[in-house]
Design a protein around this motif. Sequence first.
Motif, short mmCIF file in Angstrom:
data_model
loop_
_atom_site.label_atom_id
_atom_site.label_comp_id
_atom_site.label_asym_id
_atom_site.label_seq_id
_atom_site.Cartn_x
_atom_site.Cartn_y
_atom_site.Cartn_z
N GLY A 170 40.14 43.56 43.70
CA GLY A 170 39.97 42.68 42.55
C GLY A 170 38.82 43.07 41.64
N LEU A 171 38.53 44.35 41.56
CA LEU A 171 37.49 44.81 40.63
C LEU A 171 38.19 45.33 39.38
N GLU A 172 37.81 44.82 38.21
CA GLU A 172 38.51 45.19 36.99
C GLU A 172 37.81 46.35 36.29
N MET A 173 38.51 47.45 36.11
CA MET A 173 37.95 48.62 35.46
C MET A 173 38.58 48.79 34.08
N GLU A 174 37.73 48.84 33.07
CA GLU A 174 38.26 49.06 31.73
C GLU A 174 37.73 50.40 31.22
#
Lengths: 197, 309, 668
Positions: free
Chosen positions: B30-34
């Motif tokens: 659940g780690l969001e990488m943009e």
Amino acid sequence: MATLEREIRFESDRDPEFAAQIRRMPGCENLNRCIQCATCSGICPLSTYMDMTPRRVIQLARDGFKADVLNCNTIWLCASCYQCQVECPKEIGITDVMYALKCKAIEAGIKPKQAAPQTLYREFYNLGTKNGRISEGALMVNTVIKTQPARFWSLKMLGLRLLRTGRFGWKIERMPQQSVLKAAIQATPPINGKESS
Amino acid sequence: MKYAYYPGCSLKSSGRAYEESFLAVCKILGLEMEELDNWNCCGATSFMSIEQGPAYTCSVRNLALAEKKNMDLVAPCGGCYGVLLKADHYYADYPAVRNSVDKGLAAEGLQYRRQIQIRHPMELLTHDPGLKAIRSLVKRPLKGLRVASYYGCRFLRPVAPFDDMRHPQTMDSLMKTVGARIADYASRGRCCGGALAGSIPKMAQELTYRLIKDAQKAEADVIVTGCPLCQFNLDAFQDEIIASHPDVKPIPVFFFTQLLGLALGAEPEELGIQRLIVPGIKILQEKGILGDKKADEKKVPVAAGAQNG
Amino acid sequence: MVSDNSHNPAEEVRIGFFICHCGVNIASKIDVAEVAKFAETLPGVVVSRDYKYMCSDAGQDLIVEDIKNFRLNRIVVAACSPFLHEKTFRTATQRGGINPFLCHMVNIREHGSWVAEDRVTATEKAKAMAQGGVGRVRRHVALEKRREPVLQSVLVVGGGIAGIQAALTLANAGKHVYLVEREPTIGGHMAQFDKTFPTLDCAACILTPKMSEVGSHPNITLWAYSEVIHSEGYVGNYKVKVRRKARYINEDECTGCMECVEHCSFKTGVVDDEFNVGLVKRKPVYMSFPQAVPKIVVIDPLTCAKLSGGKCEESCIPACDRQALDFTQTERVEEIEVGAIIVATGFKTFDAKRKPYYGYGDFPNVYTSLEIERMVTSSGPTEGEVVCRDGRVPKSVGIVHCVGSRDHQTNRWCSRVCCMASLKLAYLLKEHTGAEIYNFYIDMRTPGKGYEEFYERLLEEGNHFIRGRVAEVTDFAMRPEEENHLIIQVEDTLSGYVRRVPVDMVVLAVGIEPQADASVVRRLFNISCSDEGFFLERHPKLAPVSTATEGVYLAGCCQGPRDIPDTVAQAGAAAAEALALLDPGFVEMEPMTAYVENELCSGCKTCQTMCPYGAISNDAERKIAVINPMLCKGCGTCVASCPSGAIHQNLFDDQELFDEIQEVLAHA
Ligand SMILES: Cc1cc2nc3c(=O)[nH]c(=O)nc-3n(C[C@H](O)[C@H](O)[C@H](O)COP(=O)(O)OP(=O)(O)OC[C@H]3O[C@@H](n4cnc5c(N)ncnc54)[C@H](O)[C@@H]3O)c2cc1C
Ligand code: SF4
Ligand code: SF4
Ligand code: SF4
Ligand code: SF4
């Protein structure tokens, strides 16, 4: 009859301004502190291949023996692993000195006898500043052709495997907008240790 | 929480598997990488060796971009991470660097205030979800697999923001968390040869040889790394190394995110395990970590169950 | 300490025998229980025991209790070397109520278990030694330690920082001090320095207050321009003669105003000024430096026109409004008595001419470090201006380390302070001239608080450090830029090249060596020198300020090269030793001294020449030898040398020794 050549260094061989410029480069300010303990040479994984150990480079650099330190292969063999730098008891930025000396060698247009590392750096720099990103395929092929043409074919198998595993491509990588980077680079004053900069 | 993902050049080609596996792990946790818009090459060791002004501008530009988005920057590539971190420090410590960089960035209307953190997945995963969270999500423990963590230089030197410079442990803890056994060996932080692998390969291979030899002396089944250049040097040249040093055997070299992903239930293909030059599937099957269904298909005889006792 | 239980020879001998296991040190090789059982059978032995550690409190108490319970009057302890525990067991014996010298030790450890291989033979040997000890102790008689009063004054020889520090410490503790200094002023070498490493604090600022304190201290008698010419006596009671050279000045009248110097008929200096190491000349009437203590001028009779026998208008005499000049003055000899002596005569620097290749004396711009010390001093002869002898202000200076030191041809030792002194001079020369400074060294030796840090500072300030011993200073130029320079050719072992460094000025860091008259001073006070010629301490670790002669102590560089902090610490230690000697008011002397049986002495004087401590004199009237028990160390040399067998020694009487030998042989 061959002329007699002396392995001797005169004071006129020293360029104190050169030493001062190195000391002004980022990370190199502690250069003079060196007590020649040789920890750097001892720990350097590549010192055994160097024509001058890192310790000797430091000694000659701080005294301004420019020709000696810009022509040694040490600076090009340095893999920038920073092992020497973190172990140096006097906290001298040895790796940074190596970087500074490489820049100075480039500035002076020196082509090292062992040319490959410099060529690789140049290829990388050119690709990186031109496109903003490195195309590894192009970098590898260019460097191998320019520096180890004989090896090119022996690397064929590896190349094929890399192609097959999708780790190698001919595509040229680019930033979506390269122009901004070019502008930034152009607007950046050089860092070369010269007093005016 | 959202992070500015800075892939760097390698993760788009030779290190693709690293990107694949890292993003897969992030998804599970659940780690969001943009991905950072219009990022540029960090400069690596090359820029620094040619022209230091541009070298620092190029590095710091990426930091400024992330800062503009108000996100911490995540750089999985060891090289990028080290270079960006150093640039950040030197930007703070050396007026000459700051002066050059500020002027360079101004051309693009950027500025940098050092308001963000530069993070590496090794440390990010250890702290942000945390080891406890990871342990609770393990689906496929790496039981019986002896892992040698290879750190190389950039997480440790010249600054070691998250680990002991001389005896790093972060990757080992992650591997232990997902059930692996640790092969402790001394050369875990030694140089792999770096860019010399591309210019004077014989020399670099002598360094790599030592790492492999040391890991095998510690009875490692596999090596894990957190840097695409290390992985490449260790993985791609094993043929040549073994040709000149027959005392070492082939050993698979994974990105640590690949083994993490596997343990967390991702499939080998999602994690790019098929992209290794020295194949990694076999040992995983031997240890019973991957089922032997596939092995049967490929007609590789395994006695994983028996071995695993 | 007097035992009330003096032994009566007619009394029955009652011996207690105690054997120690010393843990396993003895017991592993010697069957101690068996030896104890054996000893019980020996004539006179009343009680015999073995115990794990005889030296422990419980072990000692065994002796104390048994003396009381069994009315013992002789004790034999078979254990380790008497060197270690003789005192312990004698004290225990005394606590038991009998004279401590009725106790005898048999060394079955160093002479037994530690050197034996076989347990049976070792045990037999121990029995033989026990039997010998038991046989011997019967003859022991009660002896008394002699007490002598200690005079409450101390002589300090040498007024360098060592002597000054020792004198002040003692004087402040209430003891009277005679400080004898050879030169016209105290201060020693430190007075010649501008700054001191590593803190660079001004030498005068820290030294001169101490000097004036010496000059005005009510407990200090300061005799400068004086020398000790004779010393005799023994610990606590030394008689010393001091020659006070004639200054030709009435010391009570002279105020040090220097009018006489001004008006001396020599208008300029005529002879090398010693204090300024010959950088300038001085007149016959002079004062070493303005802060001299005592602040009195002196006339040098060798150069004074009048005193050297010539004619002079004597313009100095009327110049003095206090009529202090006195050409009739002669030297005086003072006799004093002191309880202790501290020798603090310091060092001299190596004579650079002994290394001719360095060009000292040949090239005017080659200097010694001491000369530079004077040159950089703002109150010195050049007022701090650094100018070479040929008039140029140096743009480059080479400092050559280890001159005369670490060299089998000259002095083998490291002089310890010259690396740091060179760094200090490098700093000062750079500060004064901005010159480029090159240090040529073999090793940088910077052990001391703040010293390595000082070295680092000099590195950081861009001084050059070239590792290689300079072999030659030359004016032979190989290149145009070397013309008109002194060239130092050296292998820089660190850069790996032979380098040639042309400089304007060369500074030779001369080493530290013993004073030229060290061997004279040594004999004066009956102390020894080590190989290099520095005075020898009693023990290099455990008695570093004592000498083999009781009551004579060492301080400062006369004992070996050292810096000021160590010198001051050592001077404090020497003062403390002297205080520990003086404070009780008396000394106790071991009674194991030799004595002459007057009837047998033929007065042949053989013994007199043999005694290494000068304890024997001749009674001219009675024509016999007399041994001064205060000087006798009980070495036994005279006993053996006497052709008439007239000398005996307490605790080593012939009969005691014969009995012991006989009993040992009887067992064998
Ligand atoms: C060039 C140089 C620079 C130095 N710089 C420093 C420094 O910066 N910091 C530091 O800590 N140390 C320094 N030192 C060391 C320092 O000089 C010594 O540690 C210190 O002087 C020792 O003191 P001393 O009293 O033992 O000896 P001295 O200073 O030699 O004093 C001995 C005194 O005894 C007198 N004397 C000698 N013989 C007799 C006799 N027979 N009868 C009566 N009097 C006698 C002498 O005249 C002299 O006054 C330096 C040494 C040198 C050579
Ligand atoms: S480790 Fe540091 S002090 Fe030692 S020789 Fe190398 S640079 Fe000099
Ligand atoms: S940074 Fe360079 S010089 Fe230093 S140890 Fe690594 S390879 Fe050697
Ligand atoms: S002798 Fe007289 S004139 Fe000379 S200094 Fe002393 S007081 Fe002055
Ligand atoms: S202190 Fe230094 S200069 Fe003096 S003798 Fe020792 S090593 Fe040589």
